[in-house]
Design a protein around this motif. Sequence first.
Motif, PDB file in Angstrom:
ATOM      1  N   LYS A   1     -12.379   3.321  -0.697  1.00  0.00           N
ATOM      2  CA  LYS A   1     -12.631   2.436   0.444  1.00  0.00           C
ATOM      3  C   LYS A   1     -13.799   1.502   0.169  1.00  0.00           C
ATOM      4  O   LYS A   1     -13.889   0.417   0.746  1.00  0.00           O
ATOM      5  CB  LYS A   1     -12.900   3.271   1.692  1.00  0.00           C
ATOM      6  CG  LYS A   1     -14.150   4.132   1.635  1.00  0.00           C
ATOM      7  CD  LYS A   1     -14.324   4.954   2.912  1.00  0.00           C
ATOM      8  CE  LYS A   1     -15.632   5.736   2.922  1.00  0.00           C
ATOM      9  NZ  LYS A   1     -15.714   6.732   1.815  1.00  0.00           N
TER      10      LYS A   1
ATOM     11  N   ARG B   1      -8.017  -4.746  -2.667  1.00  0.00           N
ATOM     12  CA  ARG B   1      -6.753  -4.941  -1.947  1.00  0.00           C
ATOM     13  C   ARG B   1      -6.288  -6.389  -2.035  1.00  0.00           C
ATOM     14  O   ARG B   1      -5.092  -6.676  -2.122  1.00  0.00           O
ATOM     15  CB  ARG B   1      -6.932  -4.555  -0.460  1.00  0.00           C
ATOM     16  CG  ARG B   1      -5.659  -4.701   0.374  1.00  0.00           C
ATOM     17  CD  ARG B   1      -4.599  -3.729  -0.100  1.00  0.00           C
ATOM     18  NE  ARG B   1      -3.369  -3.847   0.670  1.00  0.00           N
ATOM     19  CZ  ARG B   1      -2.341  -4.643   0.375  1.00  0.00           C
ATOM     20  NH1 ARG B   1      -2.424  -5.442  -0.690  1.00  0.00           N
ATOM     21  NH2 ARG B   1      -1.256  -4.662   1.106  1.00  0.00           N
TER      22      ARG B   1
ATOM     23  N   ILE C   1      -7.012   4.731  -2.506  1.00  0.00           N
ATOM     24  CA  ILE C   1      -5.996   3.857  -1.920  1.00  0.00           C
ATOM     25  C   ILE C   1      -5.183   3.363  -3.117  1.00  0.00           C
ATOM     26  O   ILE C   1      -5.741   3.160  -4.202  1.00  0.00           O
ATOM     27  CB  ILE C   1      -6.647   2.681  -1.180  1.00  0.00           C
ATOM     28  CG1 ILE C   1      -7.588   3.203  -0.089  1.00  0.00           C
ATOM     29  CG2 ILE C   1      -5.594   1.727  -0.619  1.00  0.00           C
ATOM     30  CD1 ILE C   1      -8.784   2.326   0.150  1.00  0.00           C
TER      31      ILE C   1
ATOM     32  N   THR D   1      -2.312   4.389   1.966  1.00  0.00           N
ATOM     33  CA  THR D   1      -3.047   3.436   2.800  1.00  0.00           C
ATOM     34  C   THR D   1      -4.515   3.815   2.890  1.00  0.00           C
ATOM     35  O   THR D   1      -4.912   4.946   2.575  1.00  0.00           O
ATOM     36  CB  THR D   1      -2.449   3.379   4.210  1.00  0.00           C
ATOM     37  OG1 THR D   1      -2.696   4.629   4.865  1.00  0.00           O
ATOM     38  CG2 THR D   1      -0.944   3.114   4.152  1.00  0.00           C
ATOM     39  N   ILE D   2      -5.297   2.874   3.390  1.00  0.00           N
ATOM     40  CA  ILE D   2      -6.726   3.137   3.544  1.00  0.00           C
ATOM     41  C   ILE D   2      -6.959   4.233   4.587  1.00  0.00           C
ATOM     42  O   ILE D   2      -7.859   5.069   4.424  1.00  0.00           O
ATOM     43  CB  ILE D   2      -7.496   1.847   3.905  1.00  0.00           C
ATOM     44  CG1 ILE D   2      -9.017   2.112   3.909  1.00  0.00           C
ATOM     45  CG2 ILE D   2      -7.012   1.250   5.213  1.00  0.00           C
ATOM     46  CD1 ILE D   2      -9.856   0.868   4.037  1.00  0.00           C
TER      47      ILE D   2
ATOM     48  N   GLU E   1       0.846  -1.192   0.000  1.00  0.00           N
ATOM     49  CA  GLU E   1       0.000   0.000   0.000  1.00  0.00           C
ATOM     50  C   GLU E   1       0.882   1.242   0.000  1.00  0.00           C
ATOM     51  O   GLU E   1       1.577   1.530   0.963  1.00  0.00           O
ATOM     52  CB  GLU E   1      -0.924   0.015   1.221  1.00  0.00           C
ATOM     53  CG  GLU E   1      -2.128  -0.881   1.073  1.00  0.00           C
ATOM     54  CD  GLU E   1      -3.159  -0.698   2.190  1.00  0.00           C
ATOM     55  OE1 GLU E   1      -3.134   0.360   2.854  1.00  0.00           O
ATOM     56  OE2 GLU E   1      -3.961  -1.615   2.396  1.00  0.00           O
TER      57      GLU E   1
ATOM     58  N   LYS F   1      -8.944   7.743   3.830  1.00  0.00           N
ATOM     59  CA  LYS F   1     -10.106   8.171   4.605  1.00  0.00           C
ATOM     60  C   LYS F   1      -9.901   9.575   5.178  1.00  0.00           C
ATOM     61  O   LYS F   1     -10.838  10.385   5.211  1.00  0.00           O
ATOM     62  CB  LYS F   1     -10.379   7.174   5.726  1.00  0.00           C
ATOM     63  CG  LYS F   1     -10.969   5.855   5.251  1.00  0.00           C
ATOM     64  CD  LYS F   1     -11.206   4.915   6.428  1.00  0.00           C
ATOM     65  CE  LYS F   1     -11.869   3.607   5.976  1.00  0.00           C
ATOM     66  NZ  LYS F   1     -12.082   2.679   7.120  1.00  0.00           N
TER      67      LYS F   1
ATOM     68  N   TYR G   1     -12.350  -1.703  -1.054  1.00  0.00           N
ATOM     69  CA  TYR G   1     -11.095  -2.121  -0.411  1.00  0.00           C
ATOM     70  C   TYR G   1     -10.991  -3.628  -0.219  1.00  0.00           C
ATOM     71  O   TYR G   1      -9.979  -4.245  -0.567  1.00  0.00           O
ATOM     72  CB  TYR G   1     -10.951  -1.410   0.937  1.00  0.00           C
ATOM     73  CG  TYR G   1      -9.628  -1.718   1.614  1.00  0.00           C
ATOM     74  CD1 TYR G   1      -8.464  -1.075   1.205  1.00  0.00           C
ATOM     75  CD2 TYR G   1      -9.538  -2.649   2.644  1.00  0.00           C
ATOM     76  CE1 TYR G   1      -7.244  -1.348   1.806  1.00  0.00           C
ATOM     77  CE2 TYR G   1      -8.325  -2.932   3.247  1.00  0.00           C
ATOM     78  CZ  TYR G   1      -7.189  -2.279   2.828  1.00  0.00           C
ATOM     79  OH  TYR G   1      -5.980  -2.553   3.413  1.00  0.00           O
TER      80      TYR G   1
END
Length: 789
Positions: free
Chosen positions: A353, A360, A330, A293-294, A290, A298, A356
């Motif tokens: 998200k 991911r 992301i 990142t998530i 990543e 956010k 995700y």
Amino acid sequence: MKLKVLGLLFCSAIVSAQNIQNNPGSNHGNKFEQLGTILPTPNVYRTASGAPGQGYWQQRADYDIEAYLDEDKRNLKGAETITYYNNSPDKLDYIWLQLDENEQSSIKNADYPSSSILPKKTTIENFKPTQLPITDNGYGVNLEKVTDANGVALKYVVNKTMMRIDLPKAIKKGEKFIFKINWNYNIPNRMEMGGRGGYENFPEDGNDLYTMAQWFPRMCVYSDFHGWQNHQFTGRGEFALVFGNYKVKMNVPADHIVGGTGECKNYEQVLSSEQYERYKKAENASEPVEIVTIDEAKKAEKKHSKERKTWIFEANDVRDFAWTSSRKFIWDAMRVTIPENNNKVMAMSFYGKEAYRLYRKFSTKAVAHTIKTYSEFTIPYPYPVAQSIEAANGMEYPMICFNYGRTEKDGTYSEAIKNGMLGVIIHEVGHNFFPMIINSDERQWTWMDEGLNTFVEYLTEERWDNKFPSKRGPAWTIVDYMKLPKNELEPIMTNSENIIKFGPNAYAKPATGLNILRETIMGRELFDKAFKTYAKRWAFRHPEPADFFRTMEDASGEDLDWFWRGWFYGTDPVDISIDKVTIATADFDGTPKSEDVKYTVDKPLQNEFEDVSKIKNREDKSIKFYVDSDKDVQDFYYRYDRNQEKVNVSKEYVITAGDNLEKVSNKDIAKNQNLIAYQIDFSNKGGLVMPIILEFTFEDGSKLNDKISVQIWRSNEQKASKTYFFEKKLKSVQLDPMRETADINTSNNLWTATSTETISKFQVFKQKQKDVRGASNGKVNPMQAAGKK
């Protein structure tokens, strides 16, 4: 493009090559005739082998573009410099460009309407009064300035989605022309208006996700086979584009993450130090890392920066450029190495998200799997990057594609969504090969990119998971489409805008046909080598259908004209029927019967009618006939034909017929006495010829298989028979047991033996000696009757 419901049905006028029949009144001489004049005549540009010729050429266009994304106004502003190279042998007085965004305009679109009827129900959004005359909805390209390299204004005209620039001086062979265009347009909400490029709004966090596709004025293709490809963009037939090098700068809000065609040249300036370190780590990672990142995504969603950043991308030898921008992203990535050329590629995914838990886990690995598998079946992936962007749709561009795949709010997902996501990622990433590298004209022949790509997508899905529920590729999946009435079908060789059932025709049927060629007709080894030859020959070039057809035959040694004629130029389905099975056993007990046959000797073998040539030749005193001048060749029959030899042609002679047969020995009887003959009669009810594949099941439960070549239909395209001799009784015969020919009617594919079956006898004898061609037939000839030698 992964087909979506476009909500439009196009008119049924078909623009396609005709499946010309050479012998339409006969039961043969049509389906196996060569394509002949259906295909264009080979020339110095395109050879009869399907390869580019010694005189092959193509144009090139390099782009230097600066773009400004105004998120508040949802407007894109751009300035581009195009360097156009004329490699053709022609002088060009004008050039054509594509303005794809005009398709979103209410007044500048291609004007390809479809029929509409009174709805049974509709939504309030669609329920509004019809405005006449039509007013401008504010979308489409606004041209601010069009100049040459020195800033001198150029004359131009816009025809719907096409723009012609009239040149102050013709561009000759080997010359280049540099010009500039400044433009802007309002970015459409693609979730409401459809189309490829645009934005998607997320009301819950107040953010947009931009997919910037077909976003700048682009050069049309000028080619040896078409001239200018300036057919209007209707939203259906995709693109014909020129290869070139791109330098692109995108000025976007500072908290946006940008992905684009090619390599970013300033990651260190636009990423945080932590993100840049993660990117460097991903460059050598075998698992996705990543980069954004998530948690960072956010946080970014909650703040809308008023600062700006410029992302710089470069891409060489590409036919287009697309990009995406959003603060929601992301971003993960890993390195994948292509074994065939040792190319180290950054496989990457960008997603919100909402996707995700799916992206991911799967997206970047599916990207890596796709470019490795396609490289095996076509050419080694040549680019440095391959990206998958989750954007609730499916569309492809060089090194970047937009796909769907979101979870429920609790993070769960259905198997259908997972498999659909994997399928669309494989499909859209696969488009890097067809047509981004093997650069066919999508505006004219959708199947050349969608069909070929869907075929390799199927091979790639199979390599991903042997249980993957592929919907296009296996023969049995096309049956429902092939069953449709003829007035609902058109050949694969149909122009993009004129296809009614777009998905089955342009995606599934060509993919199925190629899979049948590979698995059932040619075999994997032969097919794969020929298919790779096509990919290698036409990589970074502009192939046409004939180039594909000819290459597949040239590289395999297989005459496949019957297949292209039936599967690509026709609409007949496969429906082969087992009509009847006749059973017989051998009778060895009979004694060969001979009988006396009465006959007379042959009369002179002269023509029954003295034709005009013989008469004129006799009258022409300059002609000397050899036999008249050389007495050594004046034999008995020379005189017999001229009534100089007298023979009694009324006298009857007797010959005994059948005396060349004798009874079979006891040893041979013991060896063959259990043989049972089965004559199987077939009919071609569907019209499309195909190999006959049979599975024999015997009374003891054992099985045998046979595949009869398609050539059995050559002499009679409607009826065929085949006789088999077995040492044990058949219980059943199953036609096409693995459903690999797309037979639309399996109810006539099975024969089962019954206790009431009629069994006949056929006599078997041994032949004393075989007849020798040119030997005496045992009859008295005129020379013998006359007592002459």
